[in-house]
Design a protein around this motif. Structure first.
Motif, PDB file in Angstrom:
ATOM      1  N   ALA A  40       0.834  -1.210   0.000  1.00  0.00           N
ATOM      2  CA  ALA A  40       0.000   0.000   0.000  1.00  0.00           C
ATOM      3  C   ALA A  40       0.866   1.256   0.000  1.00  0.00           C
ATOM      4  N   GLY A  41       1.957   1.222   0.773  1.00  0.00           N
ATOM      5  CA  GLY A  41       2.865   2.362   0.791  1.00  0.00           C
ATOM      6  C   GLY A  41       3.505   2.619  -0.552  1.00  0.00           C
ATOM      7  N   ALA A  42       3.845   1.547  -1.277  1.00  0.00           N
ATOM      8  CA  ALA A  42       4.436   1.705  -2.612  1.00  0.00           C
ATOM      9  C   ALA A  42       3.439   2.327  -3.578  1.00  0.00           C
ATOM     10  N   PHE A  43       2.177   1.873  -3.515  1.00  0.00           N
ATOM     11  CA  PHE A  43       1.138   2.487  -4.349  1.00  0.00           C
ATOM     12  C   PHE A  43       0.977   3.961  -3.997  1.00  0.00           C
ATOM     13  N   ALA A  44       0.943   4.261  -2.695  1.00  0.00           N
ATOM     14  CA  ALA A  44       0.742   5.639  -2.248  1.00  0.00           C
ATOM     15  C   ALA A  44       1.893   6.537  -2.697  1.00  0.00           C
ATOM     16  N   LEU A  45       3.104   6.001  -2.695  1.00  0.00           N
ATOM     17  CA  LEU A  45       4.265   6.773  -3.126  1.00  0.00           C
ATOM     18  C   LEU A  45       4.106   7.256  -4.554  1.00  0.00           C
ATOM     19  N   VAL A  46       3.683   6.372  -5.440  1.00  0.00           N
ATOM     20  CA  VAL A  46       3.520   6.742  -6.851  1.00  0.00           C
ATOM     21  C   VAL A  46       2.316   7.669  -7.031  1.00  0.00           C
ATOM     22  N   LEU A  57      11.169   2.463  -7.819  1.00  0.00           N
ATOM     23  CA  LEU A  57      11.253   2.111  -6.402  1.00  0.00           C
ATOM     24  C   LEU A  57      10.037   1.295  -5.974  1.00  0.00           C
ATOM     25  N   ALA A  58       8.860   1.732  -6.397  1.00  0.00           N
ATOM     26  CA  ALA A  58       7.627   1.024  -6.042  1.00  0.00           C
ATOM     27  C   ALA A  58       7.632  -0.389  -6.598  1.00  0.00           C
ATOM     28  N   MET A  59       8.115  -0.566  -7.811  1.00  0.00           N
ATOM     29  CA  MET A  59       8.129  -1.895  -8.416  1.00  0.00           C
ATOM     30  C   MET A  59       9.047  -2.846  -7.666  1.00  0.00           C
ATOM     31  N   PHE A  60      10.177  -2.347  -7.192  1.00  0.00           N
ATOM     32  CA  PHE A  60      11.069  -3.214  -6.412  1.00  0.00           C
ATOM     33  C   PHE A  60      10.478  -3.518  -5.034  1.00  0.00           C
ATOM     34  N   LEU A  61       9.793  -2.542  -4.442  1.00  0.00           N
ATOM     35  CA  LEU A  61       9.123  -2.797  -3.167  1.00  0.00           C
ATOM     36  C   LEU A  61       7.995  -3.812  -3.333  1.00  0.00           C
ATOM     37  N   LEU A 194     -10.199  -1.712  -5.138  1.00  0.00           N
ATOM     38  CA  LEU A 194      -9.727  -0.872  -4.037  1.00  0.00           C
ATOM     39  C   LEU A 194      -8.923   0.316  -4.557  1.00  0.00           C
ATOM     40  N   LEU A 195      -8.085   0.066  -5.552  1.00  0.00           N
ATOM     41  CA  LEU A 195      -7.304   1.160  -6.128  1.00  0.00           C
ATOM     42  C   LEU A 195      -8.212   2.150  -6.859  1.00  0.00           C
ATOM     43  N   ALA A 196      -9.262   1.622  -7.496  1.00  0.00           N
ATOM     44  CA  ALA A 196     -10.215   2.505  -8.172  1.00  0.00           C
ATOM     45  C   ALA A 196     -10.948   3.388  -7.163  1.00  0.00           C
ATOM     46  N   LEU A 197     -11.261   2.840  -6.005  1.00  0.00           N
ATOM     47  CA  LEU A 197     -11.943   3.618  -4.969  1.00  0.00           C
ATOM     48  C   LEU A 197     -11.084   4.769  -4.467  1.00  0.00           C
ATOM     49  N   THR A 198      -9.760   4.606  -4.541  1.00  0.00           N
ATOM     50  CA  THR A 198      -8.857   5.690  -4.139  1.00  0.00           C
ATOM     51  C   THR A 198      -8.685   6.716  -5.246  1.00  0.00           C
ATOM     52  N   GLY A 199      -9.248   6.431  -6.412  1.00  0.00           N
ATOM     53  CA  GLY A 199      -9.114   7.326  -7.552  1.00  0.00           C
ATOM     54  C   GLY A 199      -7.914   7.052  -8.423  1.00  0.00           C
ATOM     55  N   HIS A 200      -7.226   5.897  -8.191  1.00  0.00           N
ATOM     56  CA  HIS A 200      -6.024   5.577  -8.957  1.00  0.00           C
ATOM     57  C   HIS A 200      -6.036   4.132  -9.465  1.00  0.00           C
ATOM     58  N   PRO A 201      -7.003   3.781 -10.313  1.00  0.00           N
ATOM     59  CA  PRO A 201      -7.038   2.404 -10.828  1.00  0.00           C
ATOM     60  C   PRO A 201      -5.809   2.055 -11.656  1.00  0.00           C
ATOM     61  N   GLU A 202      -5.156   3.074 -12.236  1.00  0.00           N
ATOM     62  CA  GLU A 202      -3.978   2.828 -13.070  1.00  0.00           C
ATOM     63  C   GLU A 202      -2.811   2.242 -12.280  1.00  0.00           C
ATOM     64  N   LEU A 203      -2.839   2.397 -10.952  1.00  0.00           N
ATOM     65  CA  LEU A 203      -1.760   1.848 -10.129  1.00  0.00           C
ATOM     66  C   LEU A 203      -1.734   0.321 -10.159  1.00  0.00           C
ATOM     67  N   LEU A 205      -1.482  -1.392 -12.649  1.00  0.00           N
ATOM     68  CA  LEU A 205      -0.445  -1.770 -13.613  1.00  0.00           C
ATOM     69  C   LEU A 205       0.891  -2.023 -12.913  1.00  0.00           C
ATOM     70  N   LEU A 206       1.131  -1.333 -11.803  1.00  0.00           N
ATOM     71  CA  LEU A 206       2.358  -1.577 -11.033  1.00  0.00           C
ATOM     72  C   LEU A 206       2.376  -3.002 -10.489  1.00  0.00           C
ATOM     73  N   TRP A 207       1.203  -3.499 -10.076  1.00  0.00           N
ATOM     74  CA  TRP A 207       1.099  -4.858  -9.539  1.00  0.00           C
ATOM     75  C   TRP A 207       1.452  -5.882 -10.613  1.00  0.00           C
ATOM     76  N   ILE A 208       0.873  -5.713 -11.788  1.00  0.00           N
ATOM     77  CA  ILE A 208       1.123  -6.646 -12.891  1.00  0.00           C
ATOM     78  C   ILE A 208       2.575  -6.552 -13.349  1.00  0.00           C
ATOM     79  N   ALA A 209       3.062  -5.323 -13.539  1.00  0.00           N
ATOM     80  CA  ALA A 209       4.432  -5.135 -14.021  1.00  0.00           C
ATOM     81  C   ALA A 209       5.448  -5.700 -13.036  1.00  0.00           C
ATOM     82  N   SER A 210       5.202  -5.535 -11.746  1.00  0.00           N
ATOM     83  CA  SER A 210       6.123  -6.062 -10.731  1.00  0.00           C
ATOM     84  C   SER A 210       6.106  -7.587 -10.737  1.00  0.00           C
TER      85      SER A 210
END
Length: 325
Positions: A40-46, A57-61, A194-203, A205-210
């Motif tokens: 969650a912190g990595a998502f929030a950082l981006v 950094l987020a992808m490595f985390l 959950l990411l969509a509810l925060t207003g950032h569904p595009e994040l 992609l970080l999960w898939i890419a990581s």
């Protein structure tokens, strides 16, 4: 002279062994919370500061914490995550295994065979341990394949075949079919929601890419460290490695005490959070004097990138390196 295999066991009393294998469920829940909290912190950082550096950094985390979730699944497979056996499996699947496209049931059968047959021809993980050291050029090619997603796509195809029941690999399901994809679809849809509810569904992609890239890399490093370039395949103190690591290595490479692999093989029912204690007890009582313990993943990678002529089953003086620092 006392055999090393007996020496480590005799260093512990029956009462100490019983206490070490006792499962403390709250600590299992804490591990789950730490892994998901870091994600969650990595998502929030981006979300807060989008940019190339924060994305990398987020992808490595996230990749490291996807490994952390795999460790949680591993704990559930050993029934050392939660004291309630039914809850152990359900939580291990829904909060750890399914989100990273895995499953306790087929993994448990595969993994317990690895413990029973370590460094024999019947070890399902033998291919991961053999072939090291491989040389610098070979290692760099593998890192490139990991970070460009080639390894991840290969793993995705193999996992899909496993779930459909058409796998030719060593991890198989008793019954194949589309229903085996239910867990990964539901948990990943929930994460996207959950990411969509925060207003950032595009994040998402970080999960898939990581999962396709950095997760592949940390899994490779972990696999190399655990069983490669060892002293003696027949010696339980010499065919599995513990890697003593720093805080940043725990953050980016070795989450959830996965680095204490020798101790895990000696007593596989010990929960991950008690492995450091087991390590200290054995070290203080002289039971690890000739064991395969290395300080830092940099040292492991240096050995992996050394001259392939050193071999794997008998890696010379580098295979047993007791450095406490």
């Amino acid at each position: 002279m006392e055999q090393l295999a007996e020496k480590w066991s005799n260093a512990l009393t029956a009462e100490e062994k019983e206490e070490l294998i006792r499962v403390e469920s709250w600590r299992g829940w804490l591990t789950i919370a730490v892994n998901w909290g870091t994600i969650a912190g990595a998502f929030a950082l981006v979300a807060y500061s989008p940019g190339v550096l924060t994305v990398v950094l987020a992808m490595f985390l996230i990749g490291a914490r996807q490994l952390g979730l795999a460790v949680v699944m591993h704990e559930a497979a050993h029934r050392s995550l939660l004291a309630d056996p039914v809850l152990n499996d359900r939580v291990g699947n829904w909060l750890a295994a399914y989100p990273v496209w895995s499953d306790c049931e087929p993994y448990r059968l595969y993994h317990l065979q690895h413990h029973a047959k370590t460094w024999t021809e019947e070890d399902p993980d033998l291919a991961l341990a053999k072939g090291w050291p491989a040389g610098r050029a070979s290692m760099m090619r593998k890192i490139v394949r990991d970070l460009t997603g080639q390894t991840g796509w290969k793993r995705a195809r193999a996992t899909l075949r496993r779930d459909l029941g058409i796998s030719r690999g060593k991890v198989k399901r008793s019954v194949g079919g589309l229903k085996n994809l239910r867990g990964v679809i539901i948990t990943n849809a929930a994460l996207l929601a959950l990411l969509a509810l925060t207003g950032h569904p595009e994040l998402y992609l970080l999960w898939i890419a990581s999962w396709l890239t950095t997760y592949s890399l940390v899994m490779r490093i972990r696999a190399i460290a655990e069983h490669s370039m060892i002293a003696d395949p027949a010696d339980p103190m010499g065919n599995t490695r513990t890697t003593l690591c720093s805080w940043w290595e725990r953050l980016f490479i070795a989450p959830s005490r996965v680095n204490y692999h020798l101790e895990h093989h000696l007593m596989m029912r010990v929960p991950h959070y008690k492995l450091p204690r087991l390590h200290r007890m054995l070290r203080e009582r002289g039971a690890l004097r000739e064991a395969c313990v290395t300080k830092g993943y940099a040292q492991v990678l240096r050995m992996a990138m050394s001259d392939p002529g050193l071999g794997t089953g008998a890696a010379g003086d580098t295979s047993r390196s007791m450095t406490w620092g």
